[in-house]
Design an enzyme around this catalytic site. Structure first.
Site, PDB file in Angstrom:
ATOM      1  N   TYR A  94       0.824  -1.213   0.000  1.00  0.00           N
ATOM      2  CA  TYR A  94       0.000   0.000   0.000  1.00  0.00           C
ATOM      3  C   TYR A  94       0.851   1.253   0.000  1.00  0.00           C
ATOM      4  CZ  TYR A  94      -4.404  -2.455   0.385  1.00  0.00           C
ATOM      5  OH  TYR A  94      -5.483  -3.247   0.127  1.00  0.00           O
ATOM      6  N   GLU A 133       3.908 -33.203   8.375  1.00  0.00           N
ATOM      7  CA  GLU A 133       3.396 -32.279   7.349  1.00  0.00           C
ATOM      8  C   GLU A 133       2.179 -31.507   7.840  1.00  0.00           C
ATOM      9  OE1 GLU A 133       2.062 -34.258   3.770  1.00  0.00           O
ATOM     10  OE2 GLU A 133       0.984 -32.492   3.067  1.00  0.00           O
ATOM     11  N   ASP A 175       1.896 -36.995   3.713  1.00  0.00           N
ATOM     12  CA  ASP A 175       0.922 -37.728   2.904  1.00  0.00           C
ATOM     13  C   ASP A 175       1.638 -38.314   1.700  1.00  0.00           C
ATOM     14  OD1 ASP A 175      -1.931 -35.437   3.231  1.00  0.00           O
ATOM     15  OD2 ASP A 175      -1.164 -37.018   4.544  1.00  0.00           O
TER      16      ASP A 175
END
Lengths: 388, 381
Positions: free
Chosen positions: B122, B215, B268
């Site tokens: 900004y 994870e 996973d």
């Protein structure tokens, strides 16, 4: 202790599970098709006459499940299997997530949403909250400030480091001995704003408690086989433990609660989630919502009042390929019944947002001075709100 | 012998480019030097507008450094430069953007303050709207500045965040602070600070025998709640997804402080899980100059292909298109050792993936038992 539903202790729930199952067996044994009635709940509707009963916690009708319809039969099958798992969790006093439950019968539970609905149905049937079933999720909440409490024997002494973030406990029912010297509670939508306040040591000069949910995450992006990572920020919709924790603090400490969100339709939606609850958890809204929460900012009218530079005012999207555009979302929110009869000042600001067609984020308030938020904006708004 | 191992790169470390963690005064000094050098050349008898030499963060400048006597491999960037030049017509804006960010950071450092990336966006949007239009441009320019001044973003005054948490048999002590016992931190664990200076100074003690990198947040929370780190004396650490620098740095420090502790990853079975493991293991080019450091010798505990026999067929779910993209980028990175490469191939060929939660098919106790059995059998690669 949190405001508990009556008879949601483990033993009561185990008894209710047995009773429910017995009633189905009794019906089947006499050749009768069991009928399962599931109350429907909602937090709001699009009725603008003021005659809807959304503000009461009564159920708005019932769903009738019978074995005579195949989709109902499958739904009952799923419900009973999930109920069996829940019974085991309660008997062994273990906890599980909705995902864990899905994987216990993946062939029957074709999708996660099927399990989610069954859990909701069970909560409604047994008249309890999700955590009473020992079904938990991860905690995303962060808290800092003038607060001290115990959770399962562990001390959380936030007062020791009032500008340090502590995680909001997941098992809110274990929170005890809340002690506070805060004058109010400030809920901020995004972790970045929380960081700003921590960095400015906001709690040194302001005796308050600040709560947020963690919104940062690392997003991988693949560009021409090149794996790149960006630190991004998601939306600040509150998770259940954070909502329960906030509610508990309000009940115990009787402090004013102020909410600081981005001036855009999603920020406003997050505010309404804190205040009225989410539709998905409508059956439990009574225990999750914080009707005392007030909208501190940012208002569309603040952009003029605080001299926000023009480039910071981003346009409301008119079209969006994936989600609802900003304009459509704002219009949909304006149709909600609770904005028709009460909260007219909220309604006016939202209409102004739509009319002007622009939105802005809280970070835009730091453009002229990084400490503007902590030293000017928030204290002056709190003063007005507290009538000082 | 230990020294020999550590120096096994035979001083080729001199070629490595680092993003240093420096204090505010040194950061300001580096900026001043960059400006003075630029002005000197501009003011010289044969004046010129210098190009900005940035360490090239291209694939072509990355190499894999395979440790000879150690097991740690890492990606590194060498002293190959790309330039930002005012004189190239389409690249002039990128040149100016670098200076604009340098200026903004200098102002913030002088004020002894910090800024978030969004706030920086900004500020730049308002001060230089013709040069900055979106957050991504700002992020890329920050990486350019990091590559120019060769110091971390945090050193430039940009606020650091971390997603990480740690629990288990670890005592952490910041200088002049109380010792934190991570095993007493509840199911959310102890939040890892984003402040790298602080992490660098932390004193760590442990009696664990293993470090387990997890994870997913949900699995970490479950293992913390079940106090698995007492049954298997261990430290558990998570970044709740793709790792941020601070979490990797803490793991790196632990690997240095406790070199005898194997570091095992529980992810996973899908390309994303493997990518996460690889980021901890090798580092990554992705976040610019900072990210490739802090490689650790992480071993793959699970889920792996031969664990799939433990879960029913229906628990395998289809790969997402994103997974296939990630698989492709992993394959082309040339960093994977052969058995990882083979596993990745099986994932892609089968078109499916499996989550750790699938192990719950075998009951709630199963995850702890699975981890214990694999560790005892040293079944990690």
């Amino acid at each position: 202790m949190e405001g508990k539903r009556s008879s949601s202790q483990r033993s009561d729930l185990l008894r209710k599970i047995r009773e429910f199952t017995r009633s189905i067996l009794d019906d089947l044994s006499i050749g009768k098709s069991p009928v399962v009635l599931i109350d429907r709940f909602r937090n709001y509707c699009t009725d603008n006459t003021g005659n809807c009963c959304c503000s009461s916690d009564l159920s708005k009708g019932k769903e009738i499940l019978t074995l005579q319809r195949e989709c109902h039969a499958r739904r009952l099958d799923v419900l009973l299997r999930v109920l069996l798992i829940v019974q085991q969790l309660l008997q062994e006093n273990r906890h599980g997530s909705k995902r864990d439950i899905y994987y216990m019968h993946p062939s029957v539970f074709s999708d996660q949403s099927v399990v989610d609905r069954a859990i909701n149905d069970i909560c409604i049937l047994l008249q309890c909250s999700r955590h009473n079933l020992n079904v938990v999720s991860v905690g995303k909440g962060l808290v800092m400030g003038w607060l001290r409490f115990l959770e399962a024997g562990k001390k959380f002494d936030c007062i020791n480091g009032p500008n340090t973030a502590y995680p909001v406990p997941v098992h809110v029912e274990e929170v005890k001995d809340i002690v506070s010297v805060a004058q109010y509670i400030l809920v901020v939508e995004k972790e970045s704003v929380f960081q700003r306040l921590a960095n400015d040591k906001f709690c040194n000069k302001n005796r308050c408690i600040v709560i947020t949910v963690s919104t940062y995450f690392v997003q991988p992006s693949v560009k021409i086989n090149f794996l790149t990572m960006f630190f991004c920020q998601g939306r600040g919709y509150p998770d259940i433990p954070t909502r329960r924790f906030l509610r508990l603090l309000v009940e115990k400490l009787h402090l004013h609660v102020y909410c600081l969100v981005d001036c855009d339709p999603y920020g406003f939606d997050i505010l309404t989630t804190y205040r009225f609850g989410s539709m998905q958890m409508a059956y439990d809204a009574k225990f999750l919502r914080v009707p005392e929460i007030e909208w501190l900012g940012a208002f569309p009218s603040d952009s003029e009042k605080y001299g926000l530079p023009e480039p910071c005012l981003l346009p409301l999207t008119a079209e969006d390929p994936e989600l609802l555009s900003d304009k459509r979302k704002t219009e949909a929110i304006l149709h909600r019944c609770y904005l028709q009869q009460e909260l007219l000042h909220w309604r006016l600001e939202l209409e102004l947002m739509l009319q002007r067609g622009v939105k802005f984020e809280i970070e835009a308030l730091s453009v002229h001075s990084l400490s503007f938020l902590s030293e000017n904006y928030i204290p002056s708004k709190i003063q007005v709100a507290e009538g000082v | 012998m230990a020294d020999l191992c550590r120096s096994s790169t035979f001083f080729s470390d001199q070629n490595l480019c680092n993003a240093d963690i420096i204090g505010s005064s040194e950061a300001r000094a580096r900026i001043e030097v960059a400006v003075l050098n630029f002005l000197k050349i501009l003011n010289s008898p044969s004046p010129a507008i210098s190009d900005l030499p940035l360490i090239s963060r291209r694939w072509s400048n990355s190499r894999v450094n395979r440790g000879l006597l150690t097991e740690v491999s890492c990606i590194f960037l060498s002293h190959s430069f790309c330039t930002r030049s005012l004189m190239r017509p389409n690249a002039a804006k990128a040149f100016v953007r670098v200076w604009k960010v340098v200026e903004m950071c200098f102002q913030i450092l002088v004020q002894e303050k910090r800024v978030t990336q969004r706030e920086l966006f900004y500020k730049l949007l308002c001060s230089s709207p013709q040069y900055f239009t979106c957050q991504l441009q700002v992020n890329r320019t920050i990486q350019d500045v990091v590559a120019l001044l060769r110091c971390s973003r945090y050193s430039l005054g940009i606020m650091a965040s971390s997603r990480g948490a740690v629990t288990g048999r670890l005592l952490l002590q910041e200088p002049n602070q109380e010792t934190v016992d991570c095993s007493a931190c509840g199911s959310s664990g102890h939040a890892i600070s984003g402040d790298m200076n602080l992490l660098e100074r932390m004193v760590m003690k442990t009696d664990a025998r293993y470090i387990i990198v997890v994870e997913k947040h949900a699995i970490f929370q479950r293992l913390a709640e079940d106090r698995v780190f007492n049954q298997i004396p261990s430290i558990l650490i998570t970044a709740k997804g793709y790792p941020d620098i601070a979490t990797r740095f803490l793991l790196y420090r632990m690997s240095r402080a406790f070199p005898d502790l194997p570091i095992l990853a529980l992810v996973d079975w899908n390309p994303a899980g493997l990518a996460i493991l690889c980021t901890f293991k090798f580092g990554s080019i992705g976040m610019g100059l900072e990210a490739y450091r802090y490689a650790c010798n992480v071993k793959w505990l699970g889920l792996r292909g031969d664990d799939l026999q433990l879960i029913p067929e229906e628990s395998l779910i289809p790969l997402k298109p994103r997974d296939l993209q990630i698989a492709k980028s992993l394959k082309s990175s040339e960093i994977l050792e052969e058995n990882y490469r083979n596993e990745l191939e099986v994932m892609v060929q089968s078109g499916r993936r499996a989550e750790i939660e699938a192990l719950y098919f075998r009951g709630y106790n199963f995850l702890g038992k699975y981890i214990a059995k694999k560790i005892v059998q040293a079944n990690y690669v």
